[in-house]
Design an enzyme around this catalytic site. Structure first.
Site, PDB file in Angstrom:
ATOM      1  N   CYS A  61       0.834  -1.199   0.000  1.00 40.19           N
ATOM      2  CA  CYS A  61       0.000   0.000   0.000  1.00 40.19           C
ATOM      3  C   CYS A  61       0.872   1.253   0.000  1.00 40.19           C
ATOM      4  O   CYS A  61       1.552   1.531  -0.971  1.00 40.19           O
ATOM      5  CB  CYS A  61      -0.972  -0.048   1.184  1.00 40.19           C
ATOM      6  SG  CYS A  61      -2.356   1.088   1.017  1.00 40.19           S
ATOM      7  N   HIS A  89      -3.819  -5.695   0.944  1.00 40.55           N
ATOM      8  CA  HIS A  89      -3.277  -5.962   2.277  1.00 40.55           C
ATOM      9  C   HIS A  89      -3.370  -7.435   2.653  1.00 40.55           C
ATOM     10  O   HIS A  89      -4.290  -7.834   3.368  1.00 40.55           O
ATOM     11  CB  HIS A  89      -4.035  -5.133   3.309  1.00 40.55           C
ATOM     12  CG  HIS A  89      -3.771  -3.671   3.207  1.00 40.55           C
ATOM     13  ND1 HIS A  89      -2.598  -3.092   3.627  1.00 40.55           N
ATOM     14  CD2 HIS A  89      -4.520  -2.671   2.690  1.00 40.55           C
ATOM     15  CE1 HIS A  89      -2.639  -1.786   3.387  1.00 40.55           C
ATOM     16  NE2 HIS A  89      -3.788  -1.505   2.822  1.00 40.55           N
ATOM     17  N   GLU A 112      -1.758  -8.771   4.852  1.00 40.61           N
ATOM     18  CA  GLU A 112      -1.607  -8.854   6.316  1.00 40.61           C
ATOM     19  C   GLU A 112      -2.944  -8.729   7.040  1.00 40.61           C
ATOM     20  O   GLU A 112      -3.025  -9.023   8.229  1.00 40.61           O
ATOM     21  CB  GLU A 112      -0.611  -7.792   6.812  1.00 40.61           C
ATOM     22  CG  GLU A 112      -1.108  -6.345   6.805  1.00 40.61           C
ATOM     23  CD  GLU A 112      -0.960  -5.622   5.467  1.00 40.61           C
ATOM     24  OE1 GLU A 112      -0.937  -6.306   4.419  1.00 40.61           O
ATOM     25  OE2 GLU A 112      -0.899  -4.380   5.462  1.00 40.61           O
TER      26      GLU A 112
END
Lengths: 739, 229
Positions: B86, B203, B205
């Protein structure tokens, strides 16, 4: 520069929003005529926004204590114990007036302000919520306001990196001239590391940290304490400008400093800026404060004491620290490239003394400034009771799925995806239930526990009957927390009303607070913080009474969360809280009556608080024990809408709703009787038996199907995908200018 | 194995990244402040998401000039894997570690939602946990994720197999509807020439726990941990 030589005429006093009586009290406290800076300080401290002068008397009646409460109203935010040495710290606050004038910055700084209220107390913010009210979609300003407010909330919250996990939005012509932007923040702190605002220790340093002071937002609190008129847009300069990047640095710097043993007291500079922060800190500590305004970091030259004291520049905090901690504290703020300035000292004088250019610019006794703030028992008349509308008097529609589709695409019910996809609702990695469910849920980092969070109010009920409506708002949050499996712990409230000097508006306030208090007491669900926004009127037109409740509940095990999404075909739908012998439903003040019949009439559905508690406790137990796979509370639009929403939350499943043959079908389907939940279960017998044992009515109302249709009664069906298209289309189409 | 996360003023997804690295690598990453010029010896450097410097000037532009980035570049040149997610992707393009630029989303709005990605190649340290062509679901959350590069650059990326992820629908097909930000050729993530630097907008994560609603992001971190072991 000397003290600006402004004559204190009656006009100047009136421009500062002080009544003649209030000015007389001021003169008695001062023992002399004030100068303009002193007048400005009294003006903001005694504004409705800061002093709660019209509402305080009634707010005192709310229950604010309970086993979980560490800090009730009166601090920057409320604090509750959530176990394991952790506290949830939260508050809701309005930024209504600025958001109408400048929607992006108004909403953005609303988020910034409430974040500061929470991290001021030592909490890391972990979730944001918002409750928004806009005017009619047909009103020429509405689209622009929705656009700006949503972008502003996202622009600020996304940048600071706090997920926005839940919210609500209504549209109604009563908000055409006064939109409502209520923002809530929830944070987490260790119970032994909570920071308060009372100044202590004469000789300690008063430290200013954060952004520099400019001329923005001067008199914001006063603006928020008066009605709007046609020229309100001229007040644009009183709207502050937010800088979420500085706020993010301020959060990190403050939390880093709070790990050390430097801070005696800390307070954010919100409404009325340096004035309210310094006065409140001194007042709470029973001490005085002396400030040297030449030391205040400013971003413009030539600012007067008046301007410095009344500026509402954002992202600033005031701290009291031990002088010997100064270097250590400064190093933290240097690391984060933030201003750090010792601007004064705590004194024993009990006076706030401001110096600039070598001269005393203001000298006011703090005690009376705080304790002799006006408090009114304003005349109030109760709202007239509305007649109960018999369901049989509401015409029956040709089909049930037709009105269902219309309800699901009406502005108050249409999907809010267009809004929450603009909010980062995932940052921090602990979002367990995303926006769109009954409550948002965030995990407590590195644990299996979570917080269930929701904001609710149904203004049409509040207008119909403020007391029932106020109670309903509380109960709605309690139900929404219960529906995901949470234990409701405490609330924060945001009272949005019109001009309290009108007895009928004051009557709404009195009624709503009474209802709220009754519900909070019945549910052991105390109020720990809140905010009041009055004078939401334009050209004499008041908003709907809108007492918003923000509820916080605890999830003991995030692995046992429940969502509204149907999970498996073949399961049974059981309506808990639904008496089997009920053959109609409460259509008065319902969404159905408004949207389908065009009537905003009738008494709202009554509440039975004891039954609510029994029903909710039962549902929570069923979720905890894994006996239901989906759960949704029955709210706007009634039972059929609830079942439809459960199908919409799933993918590829359908549902049936069986209407009892003896029932008045449209009332049974769309009535808004309170205290109900729909659950999906593979063990309907067990669920019904548990309900019977708990003394809670319940009945099987349908089933989960694999066909992707919603079938109501015998053969009235609509595909869930059709409903989805219509439900999802309205808001994006409207915002694109099409609707 | 050691990992490091670079923290800029305004980074805000470093916590998410810590959780993901901890889970797959079994140890906590070293957090490196952007003003540090010393970077410990690590096997993986991560530039996390957020709004470094408030996205002022241009997203990632100022972060790219932070003191620590010189060291990150030196390590990258030596072949130490660098992952930018990002805002991290934006910083890596601004720093010249990856080609192209991330522009304002075509819809002109911040967008936070789940998307589907096609893993264009499993032949890298970052994507070895996936299969070639596998479709995964992970969220995006950005305002400036519209990947742009000129045709020559894009052709070169494609010819050399340097496109890591593309936005697709749930069946794995590219379409405009599946592209959340207007990125050219639906590109969601790219490698440098040696495939030791990966930048991506989504993302992973935030998709490592069933409670996130999906675990498709694990493949990236688990694959990295295995590849670097």
């Amino acid at each position: 520069m000397s003290i600006p030589n402004v004559a204190i005429t009656p006009e100047v006093v009136a421009e500062h929003g002080l009544s003649e009586d209030e000015y007389q009290v001021l003169l008695k406290i001062m023992g002399r005529e004030p100068n303009i800076t002193e007048l400005g300080i009294f003006s903001v401290m005694w504004s409705e926004h800061c002093s709660y002068k019209s509402s305080k008397r009634w707010l005192k009646t709310l229950p604010t204590e309970g086993p979980c409460v560490i800090q009730g109203p009166g601090e920057n935010a409320g604090v509750i114990d959530i176990g394991d040495g952790l506290a949830a710290i939260f508050k809701i606050e309005s930024h209504n007036h600025p958001s109408f004038i400048e929607p992006y910055q108004g909403a953005a700084t609303g988020v910034g302000g409430i974040l500061r209220d929470v991290f001021t107390m030592g909490a890391r913010p972990i979730a944001n919520l918002n409750a928004l009210r806009f005017g009619s979609p047909d009103h020429p300003k509405t689209r622009h306001l929705v656009h700006g407010v949503v972008a502003g909330i996202g622009g600020y919250g996304n940048c600071v990196g706090v997920p926005t996990v839940a919210g609500e939005v209504n549209f109604h012509p009563a908000y055409n001239g006064n939109i409502l932007v209520n923002a809530m923040t929830v944070g987490l702190a260790r119970t032994d590391r909570i920071f308060y605002s009372a100044a202590a220790g004469p000789g300690n340093a008063v430290v200013y940290v954060g952004a520099k002071t400019g001329r923005d937002g001067i008199h914001g609190a006063t603006m928020a304490s008066a009605e709007f008129s046609e020229d309100s847009e001229e007040k644009r300069p009183t709207v502050q400008v937010g800088d979420p990047f500085t706020e993010k640095l301020l959060i990190e710097a403050c939390l880093e400093l709070m790990q050390k043993d430097c801070i005696i007291a800390i307070q954010d500079m919100g409404a009325a800026g340096l004035t309210s922060s310094s006065v409140e800190m001194a007042g709470k500590g029973g001490l005085g404060i002396e400030l040297d305004l030449d030391k205040v970091p400013v971003r413009e030259t030539g600012m007067t004491a008046y301007e410095i004291m009344l500026s509402e520049s954002q992202e600033r905090m005031l701290m009291i620290i031990r002088p010997e901690s100064e270097a250590e504290a400064k190093a933290v703020f240097d690391k984060w490239d933030l201003d750090f300035a010792v601007i004064g000292t705590v004194t024993e004088t009990g006076r706030i003394v401001l110096k600039k250019d070598g001269a005393v610019q203001a000298d006011i006794p703090v005690g009376p400034l705080v304790t002799e703030a006006p408090e009114y028992d304003r005349p109030h008349v109760p709202s007239p009771k509305r007649p109960v509308i018999a369901a049989a008097d509401v015409p029956a529609p040709d089909s049930l799925t037709g009105p269902l589709a219309r309800l699901l695409e009406c502005p108050d019910m249409a999907s809010r995806r267009w809004i929450w996809e603009q909010y980062d609702h995932l940052v921090m990695g602990d979002t367990m239930i995303r926006p769109g469910a009954d409550s948002g849920v965030v995990r407590v980092q590195d644990t299996d526990r979570g917080l269930a969070l929701t904001v609710d109010c149904t203004p049409r009920y509040c207008l119909a009957d403020p007391e029932t409506g106020g109670a309903h708002a509380v109960v709605e949050t309690w139900r929404n927390i219960t529906a995901v499996g949470g234990r409701p712990l405490a609330v924060t409230n945001n009272l949005n009303f019109g001009n309290p000097q009108k007895p009928e508006i004051m009557g709404q306030i009195v009624g709503a607070v009474a209802g709220m208090g009754a519900a909070c007491r019945a549910l052991d669900y105390p109020v720990v913080s809140g905010n009041v926004s009055l004078y939401n009127e334009t050209e004499g037109q008041a908003i709907l009474p809108t007492p918003v409740i923000g509820g916080v509940g605890l999830i003991d095990d995030v692995h046992k969360l429940c969502t509204p999404a149907l999970k498996a075909a073949g399961e049974t739908l059981v309506a808990i809280g639904q008496p089997a012998d009920r053959t109609d439903g409460w259509l008065g003040a319902s969404l159905y009556l408004r949207e389908i019949e065009g009537r905003e009439e009738g008494a709202p559905p009554p509440l039975d608080l004891a039954a609510e508690r029994r029903t909710g406790d039962l549902v929570r137990g069923l979720i905890r024990d894994g006996r239901v796979s989906a759960c949704h509370d029955v709210g706007d639009g009634g039972l059929l809408v609830a079942v439809a929403e459960m199908a919409l939350a799933a993918r590829g499943l359908g549902a049936t709703l069986e209407v009892p043959t003896a029932a008045l079908a449209h009332a049974w389907c769309f009535g808004e009787d309170q205290g109900r939940y729909v659950v999906a279960t593979s063990d309907a017998g067990g669920v019904l038996a548990a309900a019977a044992a708990a003394g809670v009515p319940a009945m099987t109302v349908g089933a989960v199907t694999a066909d992707g249709d919603l079938t109501v009664g015998a053969g009235d069906l609509i595909s869930v995908e059709t409903l989805r298209r219509r439900h999802e289309a309205w808001l994006p189409d409207y915002m694109a200018g099409g609707a | 194995m050691r990992t490091a996360i670079i923290v800029f003023p305004g980074s805000n997804r470093e916590r998410d990244m810590v959780m993901a690295l901890r889970r797959s690598f079994g140890s906590d990453p070293v957090m490196v402040w952007h003003k540090d010029t010393e970077l410990p010896d690590v096997d993986l450097i991560v530039v996390p998401g957020g709004f470094s410097y408030g996205d002022y000037l241009r997203a990632g532009a100022m972060g790219a000039h932070s003191p620590v980035m010189r060291t990150v570049k030196e390590r990258a040149d030596k072949g130490v894997p660098v992952l930018g997610v990002c805002n991290g992707f934006q910083i890596l393009t601004e720093a010249g570690l990856l080609p192209g630029a991330l522009m304002r989303n075509a819809g002109l709005k911040f967008v936070c939602k789940n998307v589907h990605l096609r893993v264009e190649t499993a032949q890298s340290v970052f994507t070895s946990g996936y299969a070639d062509g596998q479709t995964i679901a992970v969220p995006v959350a950005h305002n400036d994720g519209n990947y742009f590069a000129d045709d020559t650059t894009l052709d070169r990326l494609e010819d050399r197999g340097l496109v890591a992820f593309r936005y697709v629908d749930e069946t794995g097909s590219e379409s405009d509807a599946a592209n959340p930000n207007g990125s050219r050729r639906n590109i969601a993530g790219i490698f440098n020439d040696t495939k030791t630097v990966l930048g991506l907008m989504p993302h992973p994560e935030d998709a490592i726990d069933p409670l996130h609603g999906g675990t498709d992001g694990r493949g990236l971190f688990d694959g990295l941990a295995r590849a670097l072991a």
